[in-house]
Design a protein around this motif. Structure first.
Motif, PDB file in Angstrom:
ATOM      1  N   ASP A  49       0.838  -1.197   0.000  1.00  0.00           N
ATOM      2  CA  ASP A  49       0.000   0.000   0.000  1.00  0.00           C
ATOM      3  C   ASP A  49       0.875   1.249   0.000  1.00  0.00           C
ATOM      4  O   ASP A  49       1.985   1.251   0.529  1.00  0.00           O
ATOM      5  CB  ASP A  49      -0.901  -0.004   1.239  1.00  0.00           C
ATOM      6  CG  ASP A  49      -1.987   1.053   1.171  1.00  0.00           C
ATOM      7  OD1 ASP A  49      -2.281   1.531   0.062  1.00  0.00           O
ATOM      8  OD2 ASP A  49      -2.533   1.413   2.225  1.00  0.00           O
ATOM      9  N   GLY A  50       0.357   2.320  -0.618  1.00  0.00           N
ATOM     10  CA  GLY A  50       1.035   3.607  -0.574  1.00  0.00           C
ATOM     11  C   GLY A  50       2.198   3.763  -1.534  1.00  0.00           C
ATOM     12  O   GLY A  50       3.059   4.615  -1.323  1.00  0.00           O
ATOM     13  N   PHE A  57       9.663  -1.478  -6.422  1.00  0.00           N
ATOM     14  CA  PHE A  57       9.518  -2.169  -5.146  1.00  0.00           C
ATOM     15  C   PHE A  57       9.783  -3.655  -5.360  1.00  0.00           C
ATOM     16  O   PHE A  57       9.697  -4.166  -6.482  1.00  0.00           O
ATOM     17  CB  PHE A  57       8.115  -1.951  -4.567  1.00  0.00           C
ATOM     18  CG  PHE A  57       6.987  -2.443  -5.450  1.00  0.00           C
ATOM     19  CD1 PHE A  57       6.399  -3.673  -5.230  1.00  0.00           C
ATOM     20  CD2 PHE A  57       6.528  -1.662  -6.506  1.00  0.00           C
ATOM     21  CE1 PHE A  57       5.371  -4.124  -6.031  1.00  0.00           C
ATOM     22  CE2 PHE A  57       5.494  -2.108  -7.323  1.00  0.00           C
ATOM     23  CZ  PHE A  57       4.909  -3.344  -7.084  1.00  0.00           C
ATOM     24  N   THR A  58      10.149  -4.351  -4.292  1.00  0.00           N
ATOM     25  CA  THR A  58      10.452  -5.780  -4.361  1.00  0.00           C
ATOM     26  C   THR A  58       9.329  -6.593  -3.730  1.00  0.00           C
ATOM     27  O   THR A  58       8.565  -6.087  -2.891  1.00  0.00           O
ATOM     28  CB  THR A  58      11.768  -6.104  -3.647  1.00  0.00           C
ATOM     29  OG1 THR A  58      11.680  -5.690  -2.279  1.00  0.00           O
ATOM     30  CG2 THR A  58      12.941  -5.400  -4.322  1.00  0.00           C
ATOM     31  N   VAL A  59       9.235  -7.837  -4.155  1.00  0.00           N
ATOM     32  CA  VAL A  59       8.208  -8.749  -3.658  1.00  0.00           C
ATOM     33  C   VAL A  59       8.888  -9.995  -3.098  1.00  0.00           C
ATOM     34  O   VAL A  59       9.191 -10.935  -3.843  1.00  0.00           O
ATOM     35  CB  VAL A  59       7.218  -9.137  -4.769  1.00  0.00           C
ATOM     36  CG1 VAL A  59       6.102 -10.013  -4.197  1.00  0.00           C
ATOM     37  CG2 VAL A  59       6.639  -7.907  -5.436  1.00  0.00           C
ATOM     38  N   PRO A  60       9.194 -10.037  -1.797  1.00  0.00           N
ATOM     39  CA  PRO A  60       9.801 -11.239  -1.210  1.00  0.00           C
ATOM     40  C   PRO A  60       8.798 -12.398  -1.221  1.00  0.00           C
ATOM     41  O   PRO A  60       7.659 -12.248  -0.767  1.00  0.00           O
ATOM     42  CB  PRO A  60      10.131 -10.814   0.218  1.00  0.00           C
ATOM     43  CG  PRO A  60      10.064  -9.311   0.217  1.00  0.00           C
ATOM     44  CD  PRO A  60       9.045  -8.955  -0.819  1.00  0.00           C
ATOM     45  N   HIS A 137      -0.095   5.246 -14.256  1.00  0.00           N
ATOM     46  CA  HIS A 137      -1.536   5.086 -14.081  1.00  0.00           C
ATOM     47  C   HIS A 137      -1.885   4.055 -13.015  1.00  0.00           C
ATOM     48  O   HIS A 137      -3.043   3.635 -12.905  1.00  0.00           O
ATOM     49  CB  HIS A 137      -2.201   4.694 -15.417  1.00  0.00           C
ATOM     50  CG  HIS A 137      -1.582   3.506 -16.087  1.00  0.00           C
ATOM     51  ND1 HIS A 137      -0.529   3.609 -16.959  1.00  0.00           N
ATOM     52  CD2 HIS A 137      -1.866   2.193 -15.991  1.00  0.00           C
ATOM     53  CE1 HIS A 137      -0.187   2.412 -17.385  1.00  0.00           C
ATOM     54  NE2 HIS A 137      -0.989   1.531 -16.802  1.00  0.00           N
ATOM     55  N   ALA A 138      -0.911   3.632 -12.204  1.00  0.00           N
ATOM     56  CA  ALA A 138      -1.189   2.685 -11.116  1.00  0.00           C
ATOM     57  C   ALA A 138      -2.152   3.306 -10.108  1.00  0.00           C
ATOM     58  O   ALA A 138      -2.080   4.493  -9.809  1.00  0.00           O
ATOM     59  CB  ALA A 138       0.113   2.280 -10.437  1.00  0.00           C
ATOM     60  N   LEU A 139      -3.047   2.499  -9.576  1.00  0.00           N
ATOM     61  CA  LEU A 139      -3.953   2.929  -8.509  1.00  0.00           C
ATOM     62  C   LEU A 139      -4.351   1.712  -7.680  1.00  0.00           C
ATOM     63  O   LEU A 139      -3.802   1.474  -6.621  1.00  0.00           O
ATOM     64  CB  LEU A 139      -5.182   3.640  -9.076  1.00  0.00           C
ATOM     65  CG  LEU A 139      -6.184   4.166  -8.039  1.00  0.00           C
ATOM     66  CD1 LEU A 139      -5.528   5.077  -7.028  1.00  0.00           C
ATOM     67  CD2 LEU A 139      -7.344   4.873  -8.724  1.00  0.00           C
ATOM     68  N   TYR A 140      -5.301   0.929  -8.183  1.00  0.00           N
ATOM     69  CA  TYR A 140      -5.669  -0.335  -7.544  1.00  0.00           C
ATOM     70  C   TYR A 140      -5.210  -1.462  -8.466  1.00  0.00           C
ATOM     71  O   TYR A 140      -5.744  -1.624  -9.568  1.00  0.00           O
ATOM     72  CB  TYR A 140      -7.184  -0.438  -7.345  1.00  0.00           C
ATOM     73  CG  TYR A 140      -7.783   0.648  -6.491  1.00  0.00           C
ATOM     74  CD1 TYR A 140      -7.096   1.154  -5.385  1.00  0.00           C
ATOM     75  CD2 TYR A 140      -9.028   1.167  -6.769  1.00  0.00           C
ATOM     76  CE1 TYR A 140      -7.654   2.144  -4.598  1.00  0.00           C
ATOM     77  CE2 TYR A 140      -9.600   2.160  -5.992  1.00  0.00           C
ATOM     78  CZ  TYR A 140      -8.902   2.642  -4.906  1.00  0.00           C
ATOM     79  OH  TYR A 140      -9.451   3.631  -4.130  1.00  0.00           O
ATOM     80  N   LYS A 200      -0.447   5.677  -4.428  1.00  0.00           N
ATOM     81  CA  LYS A 200      -0.928   7.011  -4.078  1.00  0.00           C
ATOM     82  C   LYS A 200      -1.211   7.773  -5.360  1.00  0.00           C
ATOM     83  O   LYS A 200      -0.363   8.476  -5.904  1.00  0.00           O
ATOM     84  CB  LYS A 200       0.129   7.745  -3.245  1.00  0.00           C
ATOM     85  CG  LYS A 200       0.292   7.204  -1.836  1.00  0.00           C
ATOM     86  CD  LYS A 200       1.286   8.044  -1.052  1.00  0.00           C
ATOM     87  CE  LYS A 200       1.390   7.569   0.388  1.00  0.00           C
ATOM     88  NZ  LYS A 200       2.364   8.378   1.168  1.00  0.00           N
ATOM     89  N   ASN A 201      -2.418   7.621  -5.855  1.00  0.00           N
ATOM     90  CA  ASN A 201      -2.778   8.214  -7.139  1.00  0.00           C
ATOM     91  C   ASN A 201      -4.257   8.577  -7.107  1.00  0.00           C
ATOM     92  O   ASN A 201      -4.985   8.230  -6.164  1.00  0.00           O
ATOM     93  CB  ASN A 201      -2.480   7.230  -8.274  1.00  0.00           C
ATOM     94  CG  ASN A 201      -2.194   7.926  -9.597  1.00  0.00           C
ATOM     95  OD1 ASN A 201      -2.360   9.146  -9.720  1.00  0.00           O
ATOM     96  ND2 ASN A 201      -1.767   7.164 -10.585  1.00  0.00           N
TER      97      ASN A 201
END
Length: 422
Positions: A49-50, A57-60, A137-140, A200-201
């Motif tokens: 989030d945020g 960002f990374t995804v462990p 355009h990222a949001l949800y 955050k968009n």
């Protein structure tokens, strides 16, 4: 070596052939003990989030082989919706795109093959966590992670896979992490998790009204529009529409033709929906009605307003409503005078694309009276939204033929969803 991504039909045929040979063997030889069933369990992945558009960002991720036997190889896949993007793809991974289809939005997939022994009761993780980026355009958005003991196909609508060029990725043991308990696997040979990703968009949903003019007895066209002016796209829960639009007709009129995406709420009010659970930035829908002016009512006004689910992402509230103004005079006949109408643009809905319509554009001819689009701004159409006369989407209150088409689309969507789960 990376997966060859053989098709699901070929997999079913191979499985059928193997099953037939097995039945013949059962009649010719004593029964043998069944091979232990592979079992895999993913570690927990927290929602993200945020995020800021443009950031990385990374995804462990980690998993446990909860079966009783070691595995010779496993595959891990990472699927993201259109607001997210992959960065560097390792050379033992393949990347491909899947277009939007029915109730599923488009997504990008990376599948990595790990040719190494995976022992039971041990936690494994890629030596480097996967890096993603939040697009403008990222949001949800959603991230879908799966781990499997067998290779699976791409599913319908997938592009040709492309091999990564980054350094190869391998699995490493994580002795400091607690392994999943034996017998805790929920599926045979695979596990998956869907992770919510929020940026955050904002996204500006807006509507446009119209100005109608005619005499009592005339029938005039009414065209109103809904647009997502962005910058973010909006993905709702699958199965729900992106938003609802409520239209109140001016006093002294009656509807002779209703848009296929709209249903009557009574008292001259209609509520209109969207074709899918998402709305891309710069896209929207057009809703078309035919109104008969039954009598001239001085100062008659209707309205267009956003309705439905809350929109915490929409901080611009002034364009959430618009007026429908009717300038009507007495007299006239039910056949009308055949004057022209301006409907505010000629854009038609397209699946996954957009076509803009200007408020000053010319429209089709009416049957007496004039209709001019409102001034709430330019509206773009597309994304399979409502637009009678064009677009692949089904009406909310459609005919039986529409239900048949929906049923066929649902079968294909289930095939695609099954391919994603593996």
């Amino acid at each position: 070596m990376p997966p060859t991504l053989s098709g699901s039909r070929a997999t079913r045929r191979t499985a059928g052939a193997v099953g037939a040979v097995a039945l013949i063997a059962l009649g010719a030889a004593p029964a043998a003990a069944a091979d232990p069933e592979p079992a895999l369990v993913l570690g927990k992945i927290a929602p993200l989030d945020g995020l800021r558009p443009g950031s990385r960002f990374t995804v462990p991720t980690s998993f446990t082989n909860t079966g009783t036997a070691a595995l010779g190889k496993v595959w891990m896949s990472y699927s993201v919706t259109r607001g997210l993007g992959h960065t560097e793809v390792p050379s033992n991974c393949l990347r491909y795109e899947i277009t939007d289809f029915d109730e599923e939005p488009s997504h990008s997939v990376v599948v990595c093959q790990f040719d190494q022994t995976v022992k039971p009761g041990v936690v494994y993780a890629p030596e480097r966590p996967l890096t993603l980026k939040a697009l403008d355009h990222a949001l949800y958005d959603e991230l879908r992670v799966t781990v499997t003991s067998t290779e699976t196909g791409q599913g319908d609508g997938a592009s040709e896979p492309v091999r990564g060029t980054g350094p190869a990725l391998k699995l490493v043991e994580r002795p400091d992490e607690t392994p999943a308990a034996p017998g805790s696997a929920q599926h045979a040979g695979w596990d998956g998790a869907t992770v919510k990703v929020t940026a955050k968009n904002t996204a500006d949903f807006q509507v446009s009204g119209a100005r109608l003019k005619g005499r009592a007895g005339d029938t005039v066209p009414l065209v109103v529009r809904f647009t997502n002016a962005g910058p973010g796209w909006v993905l709702r829960e699958i199965g729900a529409g992106a938003t609802r639009i409520r239209i109140k007709m001016p006093a002294g009129t009656s509807v002779t033709k209703t848009d296929g995406f709209c249903e009557s709420l009574g008292s001259g009010t209609y509520e209109c929906g969207t074709a899918q659970a998402w709305i891309n930035e710069g896209e929207g829908g057009t809703y078309r009605f035919s109104l008969r002016i039954d009598k001239a009512v001085p100062g008659a006004r209707g309205s267009v307003a956003l309705a439905g689910q809350p929109r915490p992402f929409d901080i611009h509230k002034a364009n959430d409503t618009a007026d429908i103004v009717l300038d009507a005079t007495g007299g006239g006949s039910t056949t009308g005078g055949g004057s022209t109408s301006s409907t505010g643009g000629s854009g038609t809905g397209t699946s996954g694309g957009s076509a803009s319509g200007s408020a000053s554009g010319s429209g089709s001819s009416g049957t007496g009276g004039t209709a001019t689009a409102g001034t709430a701004g330019t509206a773009a159409t597309g994304g399979g939204m409502a637009d009678t006369g064009a677009g692949p989407a089904l009406p909310l209150a459609g005919a039986a033929a529409g239900a048949v088409v929906l049923g066929a689309g649902t079968v294909l969507a289930v095939r695609r969803r099954a391919a994603r789960q593996r």
